[in-house]
Design an enzyme around this catalytic site. Sequence first.
Site, PDB file in Angstrom:
ATOM      1  N   GLY A   1       5.647  -1.804  -5.941  1.00  0.00           N
ATOM      2  CA  GLY A   1       6.310  -0.724  -5.168  1.00  0.00           C
ATOM      3  C   GLY A   1       6.950  -1.216  -3.808  1.00  0.00           C
ATOM      4  O   GLY A   1       7.399  -2.222  -3.964  1.00  0.00           O
TER       5      GLY A   1
ATOM      6  N   GLU B   1       3.467  -6.528  -5.778  1.00  0.00           N
ATOM      7  CA  GLU B   1       4.911  -6.738  -6.359  1.00  0.00           C
ATOM      8  C   GLU B   1       5.847  -5.902  -5.671  1.00  0.00           C
ATOM      9  O   GLU B   1       5.946  -4.437  -6.131  1.00  0.00           O
ATOM     10  CB  GLU B   1       4.603  -6.467  -7.750  1.00  0.00           C
ATOM     11  CG  GLU B   1       3.955  -7.458  -8.550  1.00  0.00           C
ATOM     12  CD  GLU B   1       4.582  -8.758  -8.728  1.00  0.00           C
ATOM     13  OE1 GLU B   1       5.643  -8.859  -8.576  1.00  0.00           O
ATOM     14  OE2 GLU B   1       3.945  -9.826  -8.940  1.00  0.00           O
TER      15      GLU B   1
ATOM     16  N   CYS C   1      14.305  -3.728  -9.445  1.00  0.00           N
ATOM     17  CA  CYS C   1      13.839  -4.483  -8.300  1.00  0.00           C
ATOM     18  C   CYS C   1      14.256  -5.930  -8.168  1.00  0.00           C
ATOM     19  O   CYS C   1      14.637  -6.544  -6.856  1.00  0.00           O
ATOM     20  CB  CYS C   1      12.443  -4.585  -8.086  1.00  0.00           C
ATOM     21  SG  CYS C   1      11.635  -5.441  -9.619  1.00  0.00           S
TER      22      CYS C   1
HETATM   23  P1  NAD Z   1       6.770   3.349  -3.720  1.00  0.00           P
HETATM   24  O1  NAD Z   1       6.406   2.530  -2.880  1.00  0.00           O
HETATM   25  O2  NAD Z   1       7.274   4.613  -3.153  1.00  0.00           O
HETATM   26  O3  NAD Z   1       5.636   3.676  -4.738  1.00  0.00           O
HETATM   27  C1  NAD Z   1       4.909   3.092  -5.815  1.00  0.00           C
HETATM   28  C2  NAD Z   1       3.758   3.686  -6.049  1.00  0.00           C
HETATM   29  O4  NAD Z   1       2.941   3.900  -4.881  1.00  0.00           O
HETATM   30  C3  NAD Z   1       3.737   5.104  -6.812  1.00  0.00           C
HETATM   31  O5  NAD Z   1       2.671   5.020  -7.675  1.00  0.00           O
HETATM   32  C4  NAD Z   1       3.290   5.905  -5.486  1.00  0.00           C
HETATM   33  O6  NAD Z   1       2.654   7.163  -6.110  1.00  0.00           O
HETATM   34  C5  NAD Z   1       2.612   5.396  -4.775  1.00  0.00           C
HETATM   35  N1  NAD Z   1       2.887   5.840  -3.425  1.00  0.00           N
HETATM   36  C6  NAD Z   1       3.955   6.058  -2.569  1.00  0.00           C
HETATM   37  N2  NAD Z   1       3.502   6.409  -1.280  1.00  0.00           N
HETATM   38  C7  NAD Z   1       2.265   6.355  -1.087  1.00  0.00           C
HETATM   39  C8  NAD Z   1       1.408   6.265  -0.190  1.00  0.00           C
HETATM   40  N3  NAD Z   1       2.026   6.755   1.355  1.00  0.00           N
HETATM   41  N4  NAD Z   1       0.076   5.955  -0.337  1.00  0.00           N
HETATM   42  C9  NAD Z   1      -0.359   5.678  -1.313  1.00  0.00           C
HETATM   43  N5  NAD Z   1       0.502   5.480  -2.367  1.00  0.00           N
HETATM   44  C10 NAD Z   1       1.834   5.858  -2.486  1.00  0.00           C
HETATM   45  O7  NAD Z   1       7.871   2.631  -4.579  1.00  0.00           O
HETATM   46  P2  NAD Z   1       8.981   3.238  -5.852  1.00  0.00           P
HETATM   47  O8  NAD Z   1       9.683   4.183  -5.123  1.00  0.00           O
HETATM   48  O9  NAD Z   1       8.007   3.793  -6.911  1.00  0.00           O
HETATM   49  O10 NAD Z   1       9.434   1.883  -6.377  1.00  0.00           O
HETATM   50  C11 NAD Z   1      10.608   1.417  -5.612  1.00  0.00           C
HETATM   51  C12 NAD Z   1      10.234   0.092  -4.733  1.00  0.00           C
HETATM   52  O11 NAD Z   1       9.655  -0.716  -5.657  1.00  0.00           O
HETATM   53  C13 NAD Z   1      11.451  -0.879  -4.501  1.00  0.00           C
HETATM   54  O12 NAD Z   1      11.089  -1.286  -3.214  1.00  0.00           O
HETATM   55  C14 NAD Z   1      11.583  -1.868  -5.533  1.00  0.00           C
HETATM   56  O13 NAD Z   1      12.000  -3.071  -5.203  1.00  0.00           O
HETATM   57  C15 NAD Z   1       9.999  -1.973  -5.672  1.00  0.00           C
HETATM   58  N6  NAD Z   1       9.726  -2.345  -6.899  1.00  0.00           N
HETATM   59  C16 NAD Z   1       9.159  -3.923  -7.063  1.00  0.00           C
HETATM   60  C17 NAD Z   1       8.947  -4.287  -8.266  1.00  0.00           C
HETATM   61  C18 NAD Z   1       8.459  -5.553  -8.711  1.00  0.00           C
HETATM   62  O14 NAD Z   1       8.281  -5.942  -9.742  1.00  0.00           O
HETATM   63  N7  NAD Z   1       8.346  -6.419  -7.641  1.00  0.00           N
HETATM   64  C19 NAD Z   1       9.328  -3.603  -9.432  1.00  0.00           C
HETATM   65  C20 NAD Z   1       9.667  -2.211  -9.242  1.00  0.00           C
HETATM   66  C21 NAD Z   1       9.866  -1.787  -8.276  1.00  0.00           C
END
Ligand code: NAD
Length: 464
Positions: free
Chosen positions: A198, A220, A254
């Site tokens: 995330g 990640e 990402c």
């Molecule tokens: P996000 O961080 O908003 O959410 C990821 C996960 O965290 C979700 O399951 C969500 O329910 C949970 N979450 C969100 N806010 C939270 C909080 N305050 N407390 C606890 N859990 C929480 O990310 P996203 O919008 O799902 O994805 C986009 C981001 O992820 C971008 O920055 C992207 O670059 C990154 N990403 C990285 C990879 C990788 O493999 N490195 C792959 C895909 C996306």
Amino acid sequence: MNTITSEIDFEKEVAQLVKNQRRYFKTNVTKSIDFRLEQLKKLKKLLVEHEDELHQAIFNDFGKSKYENQLTEIYPLFDEIDTAIKNLRKWAKPKSVKTNLLNFPAKSYIVPEPLGVTLVIGAWNFPYNLSLTPMVGSMMAGNTTILKPSELPVETSKIMARLINENFDPYYLRVVEGGIPETTALLNQRYDKIFFTGSPNVGKIVNKAAAPHLTNVTLELGGKNPVIFTEDASLKVSVKRMIWAKFVNSGQFCITADYVLIPKSIQREFLELAVEEIKKHNFSLENHNYVRIINERNFDRVVSLIDQDKVYYGGTYSREERIISPTIMHNVSLDDAIMQDEVFGPILPVITYDTLDEAFDIVKNFEKPLSAYLFSNDAATKERFLREVPFGSGGINDVVMQISNPNLPFGGVGNSGMGRYHGKFSFECFSHFKGVLDKPTAIETNLKYYGYSEKQMKIIKKLS
Ligand code: NAD
């Protein structure tokens, strides 16, 4: 969760789930290689049997077609499972290493062992791949797993929960659905491993939750991924490769190109080729090669980054459809809104540079990105790029395709993450490696016993 009572109930449920998985892990059942292989095969069979439903669910969530789902989610996931099934016995075997003379006549070896109870938290943009691929890593290494997929693609989260929860023992694998409150409740428990995909901001929350227990964490995350073109690049094929990678999944990727750095001298040619290439693809839901923006919040965020005065191509959108057309912005400066954070959408800002030093400086002034790419045919430039530019994984003369090679580690560095997975690296990610010295008792020298002398030290130094 709406009420305080249900929050408390959920916390209790989660605590019980973790307790049950820990108890099950301690029975050693999950450590057997036969058990791991059996479970991996069962998972693959389940996914194959329900492939059509998996396609339908992701189509409902953001209009992703069967073909694109196969290409970017299902086939890479199957490949990960197949690679694990094929190699697991080899990976899980203790590995002998040399023993130094000081320990002669012992044997030395490294024994992989599972970590225990794992929590996997997925992101939404490739919801199957980013949830199930790490879960497969946890399974191959012999752990129990709790998976929390992203709540944003509702249907894909639902189908993963249904398939896994109806077919696997909850003491071994369990999908827990939910958003921030549920993830917070999950993070209140103690795990032996947390694998999170995330944003960097939430990555910090996860890391903080893991710290009191010193839980092993893989993060990640994301970042602003640069694509640097040099004057000697093979422009036509380079642009072709980059444009597909940028607009597949509508830029919600990402590791895709976040921004382009191009020498002033070839900017015009670059822009013309890029537009030509976009037109050839004819990106649209109907052509099965484009997807919707995941939700209105993200749609509004991405649209707010478009500066119409700087749009070279595209710049149109429909909020009702949650579609943003492939967009190229030129004359972009580092102060523009689009350069302040990860784009994560179908807009490509183009920045010109005069010297390679300047281009590298721009990249190095950002946080370390998840990926970086160079288009060049010059060996010295390639070497400089690899030596000077930090990034998680990347490519020379291609964009995103490093992810399709299971022999390469996938992960970030610094602000874009820590740890790596895929293929053998997934096995390592979810394992601990015990270093073992195994000594026979028939022979024992007195070298380290009964007082120290210059002579003893000299011999020890020689044998070490
Ligand atoms: P996000 O961080 O908003 O959410 C990821 C996960 O965290 C979700 O399951 C969500 O329910 C949970 N979450 C969100 N806010 C939270 C909080 N305050 N407390 C606890 N859990 C929480 O990310 P996203 O919008 O799902 O994805 C986009 C981001 O992820 C971008 O920055 C992207 O670059 C990154 N990403 C990285 C990879 C990788 O493999 N490195 C792959 C895909 C996306």
